[in-house]
Design a protein around this motif. Structure first.
Motif, PDB file in Angstrom:
ATOM      1  N   CYS A 151       0.829  -1.198   0.000  1.00 60.62           N
ATOM      2  CA  CYS A 151       0.000   0.000   0.000  1.00 60.62           C
ATOM      3  C   CYS A 151       0.868   1.254   0.000  1.00 60.62           C
ATOM      4  O   CYS A 151       2.083   1.186   0.170  1.00 60.62           O
ATOM      5  CB  CYS A 151      -0.931   0.012   1.216  1.00 60.62           C
ATOM      6  N   ALA A 172      -6.885   7.636  -3.676  1.00 61.83           N
ATOM      7  CA  ALA A 172      -7.643   6.467  -4.125  1.00 61.83           C
ATOM      8  C   ALA A 172      -7.651   6.380  -5.650  1.00 61.83           C
ATOM      9  O   ALA A 172      -7.544   5.284  -6.226  1.00 61.83           O
ATOM     10  CB  ALA A 172      -9.071   6.539  -3.593  1.00 61.83           C
ATOM     11  N   GLU A 173      -7.754   7.530  -6.317  1.00 60.38           N
ATOM     12  CA  GLU A 173      -7.732   7.549  -7.782  1.00 60.38           C
ATOM     13  C   GLU A 173      -6.390   7.059  -8.317  1.00 60.38           C
ATOM     14  O   GLU A 173      -6.338   6.280  -9.282  1.00 60.38           O
ATOM     15  CB  GLU A 173      -8.009   8.967  -8.289  1.00 60.38           C
ATOM     16  N   LYS A 176      -6.027   3.282  -7.868  1.00 63.47           N
ATOM     17  CA  LYS A 176      -6.768   2.557  -8.901  1.00 63.47           C
ATOM     18  C   LYS A 176      -6.009   2.595 -10.226  1.00 63.47           C
ATOM     19  O   LYS A 176      -5.940   1.595 -10.948  1.00 63.47           O
ATOM     20  CB  LYS A 176      -8.151   3.176  -9.069  1.00 63.47           C
ATOM     21  N   LYS A 177      -5.429   3.751 -10.533  1.00 67.78           N
ATOM     22  CA  LYS A 177      -4.706   3.905 -11.796  1.00 67.78           C
ATOM     23  C   LYS A 177      -3.511   2.958 -11.876  1.00 67.78           C
ATOM     24  O   LYS A 177      -3.247   2.355 -12.923  1.00 67.78           O
ATOM     25  CB  LYS A 177      -4.239   5.351 -11.940  1.00 67.78           C
ATOM     26  N   GLY A 179      -2.882   0.334  -9.687  1.00 67.34           N
ATOM     27  CA  GLY A 179      -3.131  -1.005  -9.178  1.00 67.34           C
ATOM     28  C   GLY A 179      -2.471  -1.316  -7.851  1.00 67.34           C
ATOM     29  O   GLY A 179      -1.954  -2.414  -7.654  1.00 67.34           O
ATOM     30  N   MET A 181      -2.927  -0.521  -3.408  1.00 66.52           N
ATOM     31  CA  MET A 181      -3.874  -0.083  -2.386  1.00 66.52           C
ATOM     32  C   MET A 181      -3.486   1.264  -1.780  1.00 66.52           C
ATOM     33  O   MET A 181      -2.352   1.473  -1.357  1.00 66.52           O
ATOM     34  CB  MET A 181      -3.950  -1.133  -1.268  1.00 66.52           C
ATOM     35  N   TRP A 182      -4.434   2.167  -1.757  1.00 64.73           N
ATOM     36  CA  TRP A 182      -4.282   3.450  -1.064  1.00 64.73           C
ATOM     37  C   TRP A 182      -4.658   3.261   0.398  1.00 64.73           C
ATOM     38  O   TRP A 182      -5.704   2.688   0.707  1.00 64.73           O
ATOM     39  CB  TRP A 182      -5.171   4.504  -1.709  1.00 64.73           C
TER      40      TRP A 182
END
Length: 221
Positions: A151, A172-173, A176-177, A179, A181-182
């Protein structure tokens, strides 16, 4: 009106679950300066294998960049000494605390200037800051993915002047971009900011009076 997310509690839930499962996740933590990171590291080193990422192209002068980096390295060295000697006097730490690594980045103010071009007249805390957050958190997410970290997170949420909701949304964005974990946070909660001031005094840390960019510096002159 939608309910506001308590990012501090979200982090606590993740920590509690990992403890129950006996997991010690690896964390790449974007750090802006030693004072802000002092409490964050004190807290996180109990439950994560932390690597500090000193990535701050927003800092307007190389000398200031290097000064803050040197203070960060000095703080990490002291925290690692505590772990080696099991010397936690006056610290909110236990034998669970782990040593901290650091991943340094070279100074590159041009990448920040290029990113915020056209936003020079934005007020402090506006769209220019969002671009700055995205730049730093995007790089952190990219390196976290490349390094197979579990993360990534940032110390920026400890500042009373930073919008934790915006930082967590951007983080979070970026997670996701790329791959990865935030790790949500709002480190100013639970007296985190107050604790950072106490730790800064304890270790005699250099506390700057502006964020780092030339725009925030101009407001302080």
């Amino acid at each position: 009106m939608a309910n506001q997310v308590n990012y501090s509690k979200e982090l606590d839930k993740i920590v509690e679950k990992d403890r129950e499962q006996g997991r010690i996740p690896s964390l790449l933590l974007q750090v802006c300066c030693a004072p802000c990171s002092s409490y964050c590291l004190e807290y996180l080193r109990e439950d994560f294998r932390v690597t500090v990422l000193y990535y701050n192209p927003n800092i307007s002068e190389r000398a200031e960049f290097e000064k803050r980096k040197a203070e960060e390295k000095r703080l990490i060295a002291e925290y690692n000494r505590q772990v080696e000697e099991q010397d936690f006097d006056g610290m909110n730490s236990t034998g669970r605390a782990r040593k901290i690594d650091i991943l340094e980045c070279a100074y590159d103010g041009e990448v920040y200037e290029k990113a915020v071009r056209g936003l020079e007249d934005c007020p402090e805390g506006g769209d220019r800051c969002s671009v700055c957050f995205a730049l730093r958190l995007g790089k952190t997410a990219e390196l976290a993915a490349a390094g197979s970290y579990d993360c990534f997170a940032t110390t920026l949420t400890i500042s009373p002047l930073k919008d934790a909701a915006r930082l967590n949304r951007i983080g979070a964005e970026m997670g996701k971009k790329y791959g990865v974990m935030w790790l949500p946070s709002d480190f100013k909660k639970k007296n985190g900011y107050k604790r950072s001031i106490e730790l800064s005094h304890r270790f005699g840390l250099y506390r700057q009076n502006y964020c780092g960019c030339r725009f925030s510096r101009g407001e302080k002159v």
